[in-house]
Design a protein around this motif. Structure first.
Motif, PDB file in Angstrom:
ATOM      1  N   SER A   1       0.979  -1.147  -0.125  1.00  0.00           N
ATOM      2  CA  SER A   1      -0.039   0.152   0.073  1.00  0.00           C
ATOM      3  C   SER A   1       0.844   1.450   0.073  1.00  0.00           C
ATOM      4  CB  SER A   1      -0.876  -0.119   1.276  1.00  0.00           C
ATOM      5  OG  SER A   1      -1.739   1.115   1.112  1.00  0.00           O
ATOM      6  N   ARG A   2       0.566   2.304  -0.629  1.00  0.00           N
ATOM      7  CA  ARG A   2       0.993   3.564  -0.683  1.00  0.00           C
ATOM      8  C   ARG A   2      -0.112   4.707  -0.050  1.00  0.00           C
ATOM      9  NH1 ARG A   2       4.922   6.169  -5.233  1.00  0.00           N
ATOM     10  NH2 ARG A   2       6.378   4.988  -4.061  1.00  0.00           N
ATOM     11  N   VAL A   3       0.795   5.381   0.548  1.00  0.00           N
ATOM     12  CA  VAL A   3      -0.422   6.629   1.274  1.00  0.00           C
ATOM     13  C   VAL A   3       0.199   7.471   1.246  1.00  0.00           C
ATOM     14  CG1 VAL A   3      -1.600   7.364   3.413  1.00  0.00           C
ATOM     15  CG2 VAL A   3      -1.354   4.884   3.128  1.00  0.00           C
ATOM     16  N   VAL A   4      -0.352   8.911   0.442  1.00  0.00           N
ATOM     17  CA  VAL A   4       0.187   9.871   0.339  1.00  0.00           C
ATOM     18  C   VAL A   4      -0.838  11.028   1.127  1.00  0.00           C
ATOM     19  CG1 VAL A   4       0.605  11.883  -1.464  1.00  0.00           C
ATOM     20  CG2 VAL A   4       0.818   9.417  -2.158  1.00  0.00           C
ATOM     21  N   MET A   5      -0.142  11.782   1.786  1.00  0.00           N
ATOM     22  CA  MET A   5      -0.989  13.035   2.685  1.00  0.00           C
ATOM     23  C   MET A   5      -0.006  14.185   2.721  1.00  0.00           C
ATOM     24  SD  MET A   5      -0.588  11.309   6.601  1.00  0.00           S
ATOM     25  CE  MET A   5      -1.677   9.888   6.208  1.00  0.00           C
TER      26      MET A   5
END
Length: 106
Positions: free
Chosen positions: A54-58
């Motif tokens: 998973s990749r999370v961008v914030m």
């Protein structure tokens, strides 16, 4: 007059295909002035490759709030179950000897 808690209530949906989750044992974090990128990876013993699950961008402010929420939950966890083993402790995680990638700051 409406109840203020009902007015601000957020309904969050967890789709069935995401509910099971993914086991990960490594997080790599990068950032720019405008965002944080977190890759969650599963390393399996004896395999030369690892997959990003998973990749999370914030935004930086959301990353900061995530850090605070994690700190709060870790404290609650340790109060209930005792201290979490840290890297280098007797049973803490050690990176594989053949691991040549960047070491995450997670």
């Amino acid at each position: 007059m409406e109840n203020p808690t009902e007015e601000n209530q957020l309904n969050i949906e967890l789709p069935e295909e995401m509910a099971e989750g993914h086991y990960v044992n490594l997080a790599l974090i990068a950032h720019s002035p405008s965002e944080f990128v977190m890759d969650f990876i599963r390393i399996l013993p004896g395999l030369p490759k690892a997959k990003v699950k998973s990749r999370v961008v914030m935004t930086p402010d959301h990353a900061y709030r995530l850090m605070q929420a994690l700190q709060e939950n870790i404290l609650k966890y340790e109060e209930a179950f005792g201290p979490i083993m840290k890297e280098g402790d007797a049973s803490g995680f050690q990176f594989p000897m053949n691991y040549n990638g960047p070491i995450g700051e997670a």
